[in-house]
Design a protein around this motif. Structure first.
Motif, short mmCIF file in Angstrom:
data_model
loop_
_atom_site.label_atom_id
_atom_site.label_comp_id
_atom_site.label_asym_id
_atom_site.label_seq_id
_atom_site.Cartn_x
_atom_site.Cartn_y
_atom_site.Cartn_z
N PRO A 139 15.48 56.54 46.79
CA PRO A 139 16.37 56.83 46.22
C PRO A 139 17.83 56.40 46.88
O PRO A 139 17.82 56.98 48.22
CB PRO A 139 16.31 57.90 45.78
N LEU A 140 18.95 56.44 46.76
CA LEU A 140 20.28 56.31 46.04
C LEU A 140 20.99 57.23 46.20
O LEU A 140 21.75 57.46 46.32
CB LEU A 140 20.52 54.91 45.98
N GLY A 141 21.06 57.70 44.77
CA GLY A 141 21.28 59.56 44.02
C GLY A 141 21.16 59.48 43.10
O GLY A 141 19.82 59.34 42.33
N ASP A 142 21.64 60.11 42.51
CA ASP A 142 20.98 61.38 41.13
C ASP A 142 21.56 60.29 39.70
O ASP A 142 22.80 59.95 39.61
CB ASP A 142 21.90 62.39 40.78
N VAL A 143 20.71 59.55 38.93
CA VAL A 143 20.88 59.34 37.88
C VAL A 143 22.00 59.95 36.75
O VAL A 143 21.49 61.37 36.50
CB VAL A 143 19.96 58.41 37.62
N PHE A 144 22.60 59.60 35.60
CA PHE A 144 23.22 61.11 35.03
C PHE A 144 22.42 61.41 34.32
O PHE A 144 22.74 62.17 33.74
CB PHE A 144 24.48 60.60 34.55
N THR A 145 21.47 60.19 33.47
CA THR A 145 20.30 61.19 32.48
C THR A 145 18.71 61.89 33.21
O THR A 145 18.35 61.43 31.71
CB THR A 145 20.12 59.21 31.67
N LEU A 198 16.05 46.79 46.77
CA LEU A 198 15.79 47.40 48.57
C LEU A 198 15.35 47.83 49.04
O LEU A 198 14.74 48.12 49.59
CB LEU A 198 17.44 47.94 49.05
N GLU A 199 14.10 48.76 48.03
CA GLU A 199 13.25 49.52 48.63
C GLU A 199 13.73 49.98 50.16
O GLU A 199 12.28 50.46 51.19
CB GLU A 199 11.73 48.39 48.30
N GLY A 200 14.58 50.62 50.00
CA GLY A 200 14.66 50.85 51.92
C GLY A 200 15.28 49.90 53.32
O GLY A 200 15.63 50.41 54.11
N HIS A 201 15.64 49.02 52.49
CA HIS A 201 15.38 48.08 53.65
C HIS A 201 16.80 47.46 53.34
O HIS A 201 17.45 46.61 52.46
CB HIS A 201 14.72 46.72 53.28
N LEU A 202 18.11 48.12 54.44
CA LEU A 202 19.52 47.22 54.36
C LEU A 202 19.53 46.79 54.40
O LEU A 202 20.50 45.58 53.47
CB LEU A 202 20.16 48.63 55.26
N GLU A 203 18.71 45.55 55.37
CA GLU A 203 19.33 44.36 55.20
C GLU A 203 19.05 42.82 54.23
O GLU A 203 19.24 42.19 54.23
CB GLU A 203 18.71 43.63 56.92
N ASN A 239 16.13 54.06 36.05
CA ASN A 239 15.23 54.99 37.34
C ASN A 239 15.07 55.01 38.27
O ASN A 239 16.18 53.66 38.79
CB ASN A 239 13.65 54.02 37.00
N ASP A 240 14.47 56.10 38.81
CA ASP A 240 15.13 56.68 40.63
C ASP A 240 14.39 55.06 41.47
O ASP A 240 13.06 54.89 41.07
CB ASP A 240 14.35 57.43 40.91
N ALA A 241 15.42 55.19 42.04
CA ALA A 241 14.51 53.80 43.24
C ALA A 241 13.34 54.16 44.14
O ALA A 241 13.24 54.92 44.14
CB ALA A 241 15.13 52.72 44.01
N SER A 242 12.89 53.42 44.37
CA SER A 242 11.45 54.16 45.22
C SER A 242 11.90 54.52 46.36
O SER A 242 10.87 55.59 46.58
CB SER A 242 10.49 52.53 46.30
#
Length: 401
Positions: free
Chosen positions: A181-187, A152-157, A176-179
Motif C-alpha cells: 500500500p501507498l496510502g489511504d484511499v478516500f473511499t 510497483l508491487e513494492g519495487h521502486l525501481e 483498491n489498495d495496492a499489494s
C-alpha cells in the motif's frame, strides 16, 4: 496569456478572442463544426491549449489481446477541440490474483497504447516543450498516465522503467489498495494512517525522475502527508467540491465520498498544486462551468483545471473487469440508452464528446462556451483550460529528459 500555455503572443491571443476568423483559419482543429460554434468560442479554442488531465482510454491489459481494436483517438480529439489529454488506464478493475499480475497488466497496457498511438500517427508529450510543439503544429497529443501505482508491487525501481516507457503522470492511488500500500484511499476505511513509507518513497522518486504526482483518490490525511514529502507541485486531476452535489440525489450520495472540502482544496493550492473539476454531478455544460467557478472562488484562478474522468474512445468492456461498469454507474444501467449508436453507444456522461444530453459540439467547445456565459474571460479560460496544468507539468518534468 501565460507563456506556459502556448506559443501565442498576447497580441495574437487578444486578436483571436475578439471573434475574428483568423484564429479559425490558423487552427484546423477549430473548423470541424464551425457552423455550430460561436466564432468567439472557436477563436478561444484555437488560441488556448485545452487539456483534459484525466481521460480513460480503454485498451487490453492481457498479452493475447494487445493492442485491441483500432481506436480513432486522433479523430475524437480533433472533434473535442482539446489539444492534449492525460491518457490513463488502471490495472485494478478486476481483482489482482497473484504477485506480478499488476505489473503484467501495466506493461501490456503500455504496449497497447504504444500501438494505438502509432496507428493514430500520434506521440506522447514528455515535457512542456513537446506540448507546445504539438499545439503549434495542430497535432493532438497525449501525456501518458496510469491511475494507481499497483504495478510497483513494492519495487521502486519500476518507476524508472515506466519513465523510460513514457510515463509522466502517476496517480498514486485508485479504488483498491495496492499489494504494497501507498496510502489511504478516500473511499475505503483508513488503514494506514495516511501516506505509507513506501508511498513517500514513490513521491520522492517521481520528483527525482520527473513524473507528475496525482493525488486523486487520496484521503485528506494522505494528501497532507504527501504535500510534506513532495518537492514539486502536485495535481488532483478529477474531483469536485463537496458543496456541489448536482441535481441527482442518488448520484450525489454515491459520489460524495469522492469530493473534497474547501479546506482540502486550499491545502493543495497553498503548495502550488492544481485541482481538476470532473464532469460528474453536472447535468449541462453551464452547470459544469458553475462548478469550475465555485472552485475558482475558493482557491483562485491559477489552481483549477479540467479533469473529466470520461473517455474519448467508444464505450466498451473495462479491461479485465466488469463489462463497461464504472464506480459512478447507477444500478441496472445497461449502457445502451445513451447518445450515439452502434459501437459508440454509451450512457450520457461516459464519453468526453457526449458528456451531456443533446450535446451538439465537441467537449472543449461546449466548455468554453459555458465558461464565457458564466463570466470567465478568455485569459481565465486559457488558465483553466490548460495553462495551469502546463505550469505544474513543467515544474514536475523540468530538468529531465
Amino acid at each position: 496569456m501565460m507563456k506556459s500555455q502556448s506559443a501565442w503572443s498576447r497580441r495574437e491571443f487578444l486578436t483571436a478572442v475578439t471573434g475574428t476568423s483568423a484564429a479559425m483559419m490558423l487552427n484546423p482543429l477549430a473548423g470541424w463544426a464551425i457552423n455550430e460554434v460561436d466564432p468567439r468560442v472557436a477563436a478561444i479554442v484555437a488560441a488556448t491549449m485545452g487539456i483534459d488531465t484525466h481521460n480513460h482510454i480503454d485498451v487490453p491489459l492481457t498479452q493475447a489481446e494487445v493492442p485491441g481494436p483500432t481506436i480513432d483517438l486522433a479523430g475524437e480529439m480533433k472533434r473535442s477541440g482539446l489539444s492534449a489529454i492525460c491518457m490513463t488506464f488502471a490495472v485494478d478493475y478486476q481483482k489482482l490474483q497473484k504477485t506480478g499480475d499488476a505489473y503484467d497488466r501495466f506493461l501490456n497496457g503500455l504496449t497497447s497504447m504504444d500501438k494505438q498511438l502509432a496507428q493514430n500517427n500520434m506521440k506522447r508529450s514528455l515535457n512542456l516543450a513537446d506540448l507546445r510543439t504539438a499545439h503549434k503544429n495542430h497535432q493532438p497529443t497525449v501525456i501518458q498516465s496510469v491511475e494507481g501505482a499497483h504495478f510497483l508491487e513494492g519495487h521502486l525501481e519500476r518507476l524508472a522503467e515506466a519513465y523510460n516507457r513514457g510515463l509522466r503522470h502517476l496517480g498514486l492511488l485508485h479504488d483498491n489498495d495496492a499489494s504494497v500500500p501507498l496510502g489511504d484511499v478516500f473511499t475505503n476505511p483508513p488503514n494506514f494512517g495516511g501516506l505509507t513509507a513506501f508511498g513517500a518513497d514513490v513521491i520522492k522518486e517521481c520528483n527525482r525522475l520527473g513524473i507528475l504526482v496525482d493525488l486523486s483518490h487520496a484521503s485528506a490525511d494522505t494528501v497532507a502527508a504527501a504535500l510534506k514529502v513532495a518537492t514539486r507541485p502536485v495535481l488532483v486531476s478529477h474531483t469536485g467540491l463537496d458543496s456541489r452535489l448536482g441535481q441527482n440525489p442518488f448520484m450525489a450520495n454515491m459520489m460524495r465520498p469522492r469530493l473534497i472540502s474547501k479546506e482540502h482544496a486550499q491545502v493543495v493550492a497553498d503548495t502550488g498544486g492544481v485541482i481538476g473539476v470532473w464532469t460528474h454531478l453536472a447535468d449541462s455544460p453551464l452547470e459544469y462551468a458553475q462548478n469550475i467557478r465555485a472552485l475558482v472562488d475558493v482557491i483562485g484562478i491559477d489552481h483549477v483545471c479540467i479533469g473529466t474522468d470520461t473517455k474519448l474512445t467508444p464505450s466498451g468492456p473495462r479491461p479485465g473487469g466488469d463489462p463497461g461498469k464504472r464506480h459512478d454507474d447507477p444500478p441496472g444501467d445497461n449502457h445502451k440508452d445513451g447518445p450515439g449508436s452502434g459501437k459508440n453507444q454509451g450512457r450520457v456522461g461516459e464519453r468526453t464528446n457526449e458528456a451531456w444530453k443533446d450535446q451538439k459540439v465537441g467537449f472543449y467547445y461546449a466548455v468554453v462556451d459555458a465558461m464565457l456565459k458564466t463570466g470567465f474571460t478568455g485569459e481565465e479560460i486559457g488558465k483553466v483550460g490548460g495553462g495551469n496544468f502546463c505550469r505544474v507539468f513543467d515544474a514536475a518534468t523540468k530538468g529531465h529528459h
